[in-house]
Design a protein around this motif. Structure first.
Motif, short mmCIF file in Angstrom:
data_model
loop_
_atom_site.label_atom_id
_atom_site.label_comp_id
_atom_site.label_asym_id
_atom_site.label_seq_id
_atom_site.Cartn_x
_atom_site.Cartn_y
_atom_site.Cartn_z
N ILE A 1 25.87 -24.22 -29.96
CA ILE A 1 24.82 -24.43 -30.80
C ILE A 1 25.92 -24.31 -32.14
CG2 ILE A 1 22.72 -23.75 -31.86
CD1 ILE A 1 22.10 -23.01 -28.67
N PHE A 2 25.90 -24.37 -33.60
CA PHE A 2 25.83 -24.00 -34.56
C PHE A 2 24.66 -23.58 -35.36
CE2 PHE A 2 29.26 -26.70 -33.43
CZ PHE A 2 30.99 -26.80 -33.78
N PHE A 3 24.51 -22.17 -35.88
CA PHE A 3 23.69 -21.75 -35.89
C PHE A 3 22.87 -22.01 -37.74
CE2 PHE A 3 24.55 -19.50 -32.27
CZ PHE A 3 23.05 -19.21 -31.73
N GLN B 1 31.29 -4.99 -21.83
CA GLN B 1 31.91 -4.05 -22.80
C GLN B 1 32.69 -4.96 -23.67
OE1 GLN B 1 34.15 -1.75 -19.46
NE2 GLN B 1 32.72 0.35 -19.95
N GLU B 2 33.46 -5.75 -23.73
CA GLU B 2 33.98 -6.96 -24.90
C GLU B 2 32.67 -7.18 -25.73
OE1 GLU B 2 37.43 -8.81 -26.10
OE2 GLU B 2 37.42 -8.04 -24.75
N ILE B 3 31.66 -8.08 -25.23
CA ILE B 3 30.90 -7.77 -25.88
C ILE B 3 30.05 -7.46 -26.88
CG2 ILE B 3 28.28 -8.95 -25.92
CD1 ILE B 3 28.68 -10.61 -23.23
N TRP C 1 28.05 -10.90 -31.24
CA TRP C 1 28.70 -12.49 -30.04
C TRP C 1 28.74 -13.50 -30.34
CZ3 TRP C 1 25.75 -15.59 -28.24
CH2 TRP C 1 24.03 -15.17 -28.43
N GLU C 2 27.33 -14.00 -31.54
CA GLU C 2 26.96 -15.24 -31.67
C GLU C 2 28.95 -15.75 -32.51
OE1 GLU C 2 23.25 -13.52 -32.83
OE2 GLU C 2 25.90 -13.25 -32.14
N ASP C 3 29.58 -15.13 -32.97
CA ASP C 3 31.24 -15.57 -33.29
C ASP C 3 32.45 -16.01 -33.03
OD1 ASP C 3 29.25 -15.40 -35.72
OD2 ASP C 3 29.96 -13.86 -35.80
#
Length: 225
Positions: A9-11, A191-193, A199-201
């Motif tokens: 999805i492209f927001f 933890q990475e998120i 996070w969307e990017d």
């Protein structure tokens, strides 16, 4: 995966702004937590609670749930599970099973698991009944049918906020050994998120890196509140 199409999805800019307005910052131990996490399995006993305990220990803002109609624990045989309603305290289950057959439930790890659970929270909770718990940024499931149930429930809810929610599935067998591994992987992934402002990017890169490092397949979809 049955009836699930994972779409890139492209927001639009206004959705990004809405997501940003609805994203809260929680402070834990002097650190700002960007996101709120939910760990979800079938009965909110083993896989979701192992992950919940680990994330909580590391200071992340986390809750956990099950999607089944009842809470089921192994019994004397496959045909004789111990069945409880969601909301039944872990302490009550622990006491009842210890009275029934302490050797059996100690040998199969159920008493130890329940003791861990009651140190984390009061009782198992059902995902479909959690509307009053507020919104989450990331949901982690550990079984395909649970992943499907969470997405179905979110899609059936009203979505007035149009706030994005990331739903991810990591397949983990429902036993104590695999739950321990799955919990550590869930913690690493969250933890990475958490280290990303949005996070969307970065979710595609996070998933690709995780799969390459651990050789475990991740499936994700995006829904809204």
């Amino acid at each position: 995966m049955k009836n699930i199409f994972v779409v890139r999805i492209f927001f639009l800019d206004h959705l990004d702004m809405v997501a940003g307005k609805n994203r809260r910052i929680v402070r834990r131990g002097g650190f700002a937590m960007r996101f709120r996490y939910a760990m979800v399995c079938s009965s909110n006993q083993n896989r979701s609670m192992e992950a919940h305990a680990l994330l909580k220990r590391q200071g992340l803002d986390v809750a956990s749930y099950g999607t089944g109609s009842h809470v089921k624990l192994p019994g004397p045989s496959v045909r004789e599970p111990n069945v409880y309603d969601f909301g039944t305290p872990y302490k009550q289950m622990f006491d009842e099973l210890r009275r029934k057959d302490p050797e059996l439930y100690k040998r199969n790890g159920i008493l130890q698991m329940l003791k861990r659970n009651l140190s984390v929270k009061l009782a198992p909770q059902r995902w479909q009944d959690n509307a009053g718990d507020g919104v989450f940024d990331v949901v982690m499931t550990f079984e395909e049918k649970v992943f499907d149930s969470v997405l179905e429930d979110l899609n059936n809810r009203e979505q007035p906020l149009m706030k994005t929610i990331l739903v991810m599935n990591l397949e983990v067998k429902d036993n104590h050994e695999e739950a321990a591994i799955g919990g550590r992987l869930a913690l690493e992934l969250c933890q990475e998120i958490e280290g990303n402002e949005a996070w969307e990017d970065t979710i595609d890169d996070i998933v690709a890196g995780f799969e390459k490092q651990h050789r475990r397949k991740l499936v994700y979809s995006i829904s809204f509140y």
